[in-house]
Design a protein around this motif. Sequence first.
Motif: not given
Length: 62
Positions: A25-29
């Motif tokens: 998921t964003f922002p982990a990417d």
Amino acid sequence: MVLDEDEPRIRADRSYFARSFVNDTFPADGAVESQWTLGEIVTTLIGAGFTLRHLAEYPEPF
């Protein structure tokens, strides 16, 4: 896969007992995250000398 960020859910592609997972998921990417069960955390704290006076869980997702 499109997920509703406001809908609480258990993801079938993630195990509660898995040692780590890739956060997509964003922002982990793609960040790899380690995880511990509630039992592991509480047992570690008690083993370190902490005193547990109360432990509660609520049905709210966050």
